[in-house]
Motif scaffolding. Structure first.
Motif, PDB file in Angstrom:
ATOM      1  N   ASP A  53     -29.887   9.093  41.591  1.00  0.00           N
ATOM      2  CA  ASP A  53     -31.116   9.763  41.147  1.00  0.00           C
ATOM      3  C   ASP A  53     -31.016  10.158  39.685  1.00  0.00           C
ATOM      4  O   ASP A  53     -31.746  11.004  39.235  1.00  0.00           O
ATOM      5  CB  ASP A  53     -31.423  10.970  42.031  1.00  0.00           C
ATOM      6  N   ASN A  54     -30.102   9.607  38.941  1.00  0.00           N
ATOM      7  CA  ASN A  54     -29.871   9.768  37.494  1.00  0.00           C
ATOM      8  C   ASN A  54     -29.241  11.096  37.062  1.00  0.00           C
ATOM      9  O   ASN A  54     -28.916  11.241  35.893  1.00  0.00           O
ATOM     10  CB  ASN A  54     -31.104   9.408  36.634  1.00  0.00           C
ATOM     11  N   ALA A  55     -29.041  12.029  37.972  1.00  0.00           N
ATOM     12  CA  ALA A  55     -28.354  13.265  37.578  1.00  0.00           C
ATOM     13  C   ALA A  55     -26.870  12.975  37.337  1.00  0.00           C
ATOM     14  O   ALA A  55     -26.266  13.519  36.410  1.00  0.00           O
ATOM     15  CB  ALA A  55     -28.525  14.337  38.641  1.00  0.00           C
ATOM     16  N   ILE A  58     -26.305  11.690  33.935  1.00  0.00           N
ATOM     17  CA  ILE A  58     -26.353  12.721  32.897  1.00  0.00           C
ATOM     18  C   ILE A  58     -25.002  13.421  32.805  1.00  0.00           C
ATOM     19  O   ILE A  58     -24.496  13.665  31.711  1.00  0.00           O
ATOM     20  CB  ILE A  58     -27.497  13.719  33.196  1.00  0.00           C
ATOM     21  N   ILE A 126     -28.272  11.087  51.689  1.00  0.00           N
ATOM     22  CA  ILE A 126     -29.506  11.175  52.486  1.00  0.00           C
ATOM     23  C   ILE A 126     -30.126   9.796  52.700  1.00  0.00           C
ATOM     24  O   ILE A 126     -31.027   9.648  53.512  1.00  0.00           O
ATOM     25  CB  ILE A 126     -30.553  12.139  51.865  1.00  0.00           C
ATOM     26  N   PHE A 127     -29.638   8.804  51.971  1.00  0.00           N
ATOM     27  CA  PHE A 127     -30.241   7.465  52.109  1.00  0.00           C
ATOM     28  C   PHE A 127     -29.513   6.597  53.123  1.00  0.00           C
ATOM     29  O   PHE A 127     -29.815   5.404  53.243  1.00  0.00           O
ATOM     30  CB  PHE A 127     -30.252   6.757  50.752  1.00  0.00           C
TER      31      PHE A 127
ATOM     32  N   VAL B 229     -35.535  15.283  49.810  1.00  0.00           N
ATOM     33  CA  VAL B 229     -35.995  13.928  49.481  1.00  0.00           C
ATOM     34  C   VAL B 229     -36.783  13.955  48.173  1.00  0.00           C
ATOM     35  O   VAL B 229     -36.598  13.115  47.293  1.00  0.00           O
ATOM     36  CB  VAL B 229     -36.847  13.348  50.628  1.00  0.00           C
ATOM     37  N   GLU B 231     -36.451  16.078  45.805  1.00  0.00           N
ATOM     38  CA  GLU B 231     -35.523  16.325  44.696  1.00  0.00           C
ATOM     39  C   GLU B 231     -34.779  15.061  44.293  1.00  0.00           C
ATOM     40  O   GLU B 231     -34.379  14.902  43.140  1.00  0.00           O
ATOM     41  CB  GLU B 231     -34.507  17.411  45.085  1.00  0.00           C
ATOM     42  N   ALA B 232     -34.598  14.148  45.249  1.00  0.00           N
ATOM     43  CA  ALA B 232     -33.828  12.927  44.972  1.00  0.00           C
ATOM     44  C   ALA B 232     -34.673  11.849  44.296  1.00  0.00           C
ATOM     45  O   ALA B 232     -34.146  10.803  43.929  1.00  0.00           O
ATOM     46  CB  ALA B 232     -33.234  12.390  46.268  1.00  0.00           C
ATOM     47  N   SER B 234     -35.986  11.831  41.343  1.00  0.00           N
ATOM     48  CA  SER B 234     -35.410  11.654  40.011  1.00  0.00           C
ATOM     49  C   SER B 234     -34.615  12.908  39.701  1.00  0.00           C
ATOM     50  O   SER B 234     -35.172  13.996  39.679  1.00  0.00           O
ATOM     51  CB  SER B 234     -36.529  11.445  38.990  1.00  0.00           C
ATOM     52  N   GLY B 235     -33.315  12.763  39.465  1.00  0.00           N
ATOM     53  CA  GLY B 235     -32.415  13.913  39.360  1.00  0.00           C
ATOM     54  C   GLY B 235     -32.802  14.903  38.279  1.00  0.00           C
ATOM     55  O   GLY B 235     -32.699  16.111  38.467  1.00  0.00           O
TER      56      GLY B 235
END
Lengths: 173, 527
Positions: A53-55, A58, A126-127, B229, B231-232, B234-235
């Protein structure tokens, strides 16, 4: 035009610079020692995002910023998998990314190590049960280390790398 | 039966639609339309005034079997949103892409998800389903059970038809394929440049490498579980997306969120904008090879991330929101620490920006690079700083106010030129404004509850928030206490198409800079 006078008049850097993050520095210095013993000079990392999720990206980018600056410990992120010792993989492996991840891994010279960073890369998170995701990185690659977290902090990632180096040394002796 | 009835009424559909935009009592209006009315309407509406901001399908909506399509319309200067509701009689419908270019990706998304054919569409290639998925695979259908992935690859060859990139031909034209795995630590996406010498003649962006099936994953979850979901998606937009999702659930269930919760939410929404923009400014400086300029922004971002951690327990503000308010209260020391830090932040930030403005080499790289033409904004539905830097006075916080924003004084920052420098200026100004906004809220915070216990009702609602990258649209449909459909359209989804236009005529080495100046989310697009 560069004005030379501020450079002439400024104080010389003879003071002891206090690290802002002593815990982080101590882990980093321990890591530097290990890296030097195993790889000779430095540890090169190729990061591949397989569906995060791109966090996590970062936080990995943060490792190279001045607050953390892991290059001082001999860790560098490289542009090509051909230059890499370690592949850091973030995110659950999506079907759309699967073949690109495998190609990147195959392009790395041996010996090579895989580190999964973040909950999703560790086991799918979660996926886990969606149609679009293969699962964690270990579904398609031999993962040597998992660093959980949503996302793990730079400190936790560095600790993980130190642990990996220690394991490599332990196994080789 | 129903179709016959609406046809015979022969009503003035454009007039009804426009009156719904003027209706002061309802912010969100649903207008059932027949296929003919839909076509008529789109030819009568003023393209400059009204934009198509989303298009999605929902199966078994309100008990009606089959697929219902929703065309979401926004009108300039109207706080209302009109959703045209069209019950599909067959698996085909006329494409709107010649009228609204933004519909291109929307329609291809519906086509992949539900297997609907859009007649007369220019581009019918698959969107989020790549070659690994077989033909006839439509995951958004209710008949498709989401029970783990199927083995698409193991048969040896790819089951889907190969993807054909657009071809640019002519003497001296060559292609540069880039990605999905890039040189830096960034997300995956494929860029196909067609180049003459160093100048970009055309670019095609292929996304959706990170398609994780978020919308399908949400189905069947309870609203409380679904926040993770959201929140996931895009972080670095987790706060905005979670807030939009929670707002939708709150509107459906008519929950009143306590004032303290909204104050804290607003602070976190603005903190998210600050750290996201700081990352963009730093990235732009890295890409113009001015690391001294980047260092200051990186340092400030790290400090904001640490305040985020104090605030919510997560550096990315995850896991604190829930429908009805906040899961837990923010500790008092976090509030005082932030109040003490912000004046210093503003001072140092100003110094960092001034440093950039005094560097001709950095300014020279940014000026006139990657211009987004203002004419593209409505047709492509470009939102956020990308649109504002081209002169559009749009901001969801002002146009469709939510939460605490009606009581706050929001100044919409715009640029005139639409180049990288304009985007730099707009983002820098927005950071200052957000910091000031937080400073204005902090002294107002009073003790009190931060959550109304949620009693979940069935229903549906559309909410929008202004995330750091622009407008994020969320539609939630709850049936029997669980999510039946969750549609997300982030700003990135539409803004990606702006890059294809912005790079034309620029040189290839400027592409990373143009890309960074928009800093779109791959995860938020691919879902």
């Amino acid at each position: 035009m560069i004005n030379p006078f501020p450079n002439l008049l400024c104080f010389k850097a003879d003071k002891v610079i206090v690290s802002r993050d002593t815990d982080f520095a101590s882990v980093g210095l321990a890591l530097k020692k290990e890296v030097r013993a195993i790889f000779g000079r430095n540890l090169t990392i190729r990061e591949v995002d397989s569906g995060s999720d791109n966090a996590a990206e970062i936080e990995l980018n943060n490792l190279a910023t001045p607050y953390y600056d892991v290059e001082r410990f001999g860790i560098s992120f490289v542009a090509s998998p051909r230059h890499a010792d370690v592949m850091v993989i973030t995110g659950a492996v999506t079907l759309n990314m699967e073949s690109a991840v495998l190609k990147t891994y195959e392009a790395m010279p041996s010996p090579k190590f895989v580190v999964a960073v973040g909950d999703d890369a560790c086991d799918g998170g979660i996926f886990k049960d969606t149609y679009a995701v293969r699962g964690g990185a270990d579904k398609i690659l031999p993962v040597d280390l998992k660093i959980p977290g949503n996302p793990p902090s730079p400190y936790e990632i560095l600790q993980g790398l130190l642990f990996l180096m220690k394991e490599i040394r332990r196994i080789n002796h | 039966m129903k179709k016959q009835k609406t046809d015979s009424e022969n009503r003035n559909i454009a007039g009804i639609c426009l009156s719904l935009f003027e209706d002061k009592t309802k912010k969100e209006a649903y207008l059932p339309v027949s296929e003919k009315e839909l076509t008529d309407l789109f030819h009568q509406l003023d393209k400059k005034e009204i934009g198509l901001i989303s298009l999605f399908g929902a199966e078994n909506f309100n008990g009606a079997p089959g697929l219902t399509l929703f065309y979401v319309l926004e009108k300039k200067d109207s706080p209302n949103i009109v959703l045209l509701e069209h019950k599909l009689a067959s698996g085909e419908i006329a494409s709107l892409v010649s009228r609204f270019p933004a519909a291109g990706w929307f329609e291809r998304e519906v086509q992949d998800g539900f297997g609907i054919t859009f007649l007369n569409a220019f581009d019918t290639r698959r969107l989020f389903l790549h070659e690994v998925y077989p033909d006839g695979f439509h995951p958004m259908l209710k008949s498709f059970r989401n029970t783990g992935c199927f083995s698409g690859r193991e048969s040896g060859k790819l089951p889907g038809a190969p993807y054909k990139f657009k071809r640019f031909e002519g003497e001296g034209v060559y292609e540069i394929p880039v990605g999905p795995v890039h040189a830096g630590i960034i997300e995956p996406g494929h860029f196909r440049f067609s180049v003459i010498g160093e100048t970009v003649l055309g670019l095609e962006i292929r996304m959706f490498y990170k398609h994780r099936g978020i919308e399908k994953l949400a189905e069947g979850k309870s609203p409380a579980d679904c926040v993770a979901v959201a929140e996931a998606i895009s972080g670095d937009e987790s706060m905005s997306n979670a807030a939009a999702f929670c707002m939708a659930v709150e509107r459906i269930s008519a929950l009143a969120v306590p004032n303290r919760a909204w104050q804290l939410r607003t602070i976190m929404l603005e903190l998210e904008r600050i750290y996201s923009h700081l990352g963009d400014l730093a990235g732009m400086m890295v890409d113009v090879a001015y690391p001294v300029g980047a260092v200051n922004f990186f340092n400030l971002r790290e400090e904001i991330l640490r305040h985020n951690k104090n605030f919510s327990g997560s550096r990315f503000l995850k896991g604190i929101l829930c429908p009805g308010g906040l899961k837990k209260d923010v500790p008092a020391p976090a509030l005082t620490a932030l109040a003490a830090y912000l004046p210093e932040f503003t001072r140092r930030f100003q110094k960092a920006v001034d440093l950039v403005y005094h560097s001709p080499s950095a300014i020279d790289r940014m000026e006139t690079t990657g211009i987004i033409n203002e004419k593209l904004i409505r047709p492509l539905n470009i939102t956020g700083p990308a649109a504002r830097a081209s002169g559009a006075i749009i901001d969801t916080r002002v146009d469709h106010p939510y939460g605490l924003y009606p009581s706050l004084n929001i100044h919409i920052v715009t640029g005139a030129k639409g180049d990288v420098l304009s985007r730099f200026n707009v983002k820098a100004e927005e950071i200052r404004n957000s910091a000031a906004m937080i400073q204005a809220i902090l002294p107002e915070i009073k003790d009190g509850p931060v959550r109304t216990d949620a009693v979940i009702k069935d229903g549906y609602a559309l909410t929008m928030v202004e995330a750091a990258r622009g407008q994020s649209v969320h539609w939630v449909y709850i049936k029997d206490g669980v999510i039946s459909r969750y549609k997300v359209r982030t700003a990135s989804f539409c803004n990606w198409q702006a890059i294809e236009h912005a790079v034309i005529g620029n040189i290839v080495p400027d592409f990373p800079l143009i890309n960074k100046s928009l800093n779109l989310s791959y995860a938020g697009t691919d879902l």
